[in-house]
Write a protein that holds these residues in place. Sequence first.
Motif, short mmCIF file in Angstrom:
data_model
loop_
_atom_site.label_atom_id
_atom_site.label_comp_id
_atom_site.label_asym_id
_atom_site.label_seq_id
_atom_site.Cartn_x
_atom_site.Cartn_y
_atom_site.Cartn_z
N UNK A 247 0.83 -1.20 0.00
CA UNK A 247 0.00 0.00 0.00
C UNK A 247 0.87 1.25 0.00
N UNK A 248 0.25 2.38 -0.30
CA UNK A 248 1.00 3.64 -0.42
C UNK A 248 0.22 4.77 0.23
N UNK A 249 0.96 5.61 1.02
CA UNK A 249 0.37 6.87 1.45
C UNK A 249 1.04 7.96 0.61
N UNK A 250 0.22 8.66 -0.16
CA UNK A 250 0.72 9.74 -1.02
C UNK A 250 0.79 11.02 -0.20
N UNK A 251 1.98 11.60 -0.12
CA UNK A 251 2.23 12.79 0.71
C UNK A 251 2.69 13.91 -0.21
N UNK A 252 1.85 14.93 -0.35
CA UNK A 252 2.23 16.05 -1.23
C UNK A 252 1.97 15.77 -2.70
N UNK A 253 1.22 14.77 -2.97
CA UNK A 253 0.83 14.39 -4.34
C UNK A 253 -0.55 13.75 -4.24
N UNK A 254 -1.49 14.09 -5.10
CA UNK A 254 -1.40 15.08 -6.17
C UNK A 254 -1.59 16.50 -5.65
N UNK A 255 -1.16 17.47 -6.45
CA UNK A 255 -1.28 18.88 -6.07
C UNK A 255 -2.03 19.71 -7.08
N UNK A 256 -2.37 19.11 -8.20
CA UNK A 256 -3.15 19.82 -9.23
C UNK A 256 -4.17 18.83 -9.79
N UNK A 257 -5.13 19.39 -10.52
CA UNK A 257 -6.12 18.50 -11.12
C UNK A 257 -5.48 17.53 -12.11
N UNK A 258 -4.50 18.03 -12.89
CA UNK A 258 -3.84 17.14 -13.86
C UNK A 258 -3.14 15.98 -13.14
N UNK A 259 -2.53 16.27 -11.99
CA UNK A 259 -1.87 15.20 -11.23
C UNK A 259 -2.90 14.22 -10.66
N UNK A 260 -4.03 14.76 -10.19
CA UNK A 260 -5.08 13.88 -9.65
C UNK A 260 -5.59 12.95 -10.75
N UNK A 261 -5.77 13.50 -11.96
CA UNK A 261 -6.24 12.66 -13.06
C UNK A 261 -5.17 11.64 -13.43
#
Length: 216
Positions: free
Chosen positions: A78-92
């Motif tokens: 599993x992964x905890x994402x820290x500081x990502x995503x930060x923009x809509x493009x990154x979320x997509x």
Amino acid sequence: MHLILLGAPGAGKGTQGALLTERYGIVRLSTGDLLRDAVREGTALGRDAKRYMDAGELVPDEVIVGLVRDVMARVDTGVVFDGFPRTRAQAEGLTSLLEDLGRPLDAVVVVEVGDEELVRRIAGRRICPECGATYNVHDQPTRVPGVCDVCGAEPRSRPDDAEETVRRRLSVYREQTAPLIDYYRASPTAVHVIDGARPVDEVAAELAGLLDPIRA
Ligand code: AP5
């Protein structure tokens, strides 16, 4: 378990992310740490990223999504994402990456802290240049002043923790990252908002209360 810690600079994402890796045996994927490693190693990515980081601006989306894709190809926990995503493009980008890998996103946790406390924490933050341990002169000092508890090096302020850069990082968070809260509220993933202005162990206890049932 895959989850996102979303919050302003200084909200405690790194601190809580590290505790979650111990509690659940998952990996913390911090794009900030990956970029700082690249800067320290003097790679082409690091040289390019440093310009953005020193100015408090975001590194371009395609660089970040490529970086995360490379790491995720090697991670099978599993992964905890820290500081990502930060923009809509990154979320997509993350949505399509997780779909490609057949892994669900279990939760988004928004860590809320007021601006005054954020500025206080960032001003007090010290990081060990050798082992990366994080301290705070106000609340989490080293046992011996100026000496890392883990490796004995001298913890320092981060270059982008200078006051003017912090102001810019906070505006960038409000403009580009905070809108992701609504983005995820409109998605099937549960969004939890927690009060991150409390002591570290209280925030960790609330997170455990939210995440233990998911983990089970
Ligand atoms: P990044 O490294 O991700 O920084 P950030 O998001 O600004 O967050 P911070 O690391 O400042 O804070 P944190 O929330 O992790 O808090 P911490 O636990 O350390 O990004 C840096 C730069 O890299 C960006 O500006 C950008 O240029 C670039 N970048 C990174 N990711 C990117 C992306 N996805 N896209 C584009 N560009 C990207 O805690 C802070 C201090 O408070 C510490 O001293 C800690 O000890 C203390 N503390 C923590 N919790 C508490 C508590 N509950 N009570 C009291 N003190 C506490």
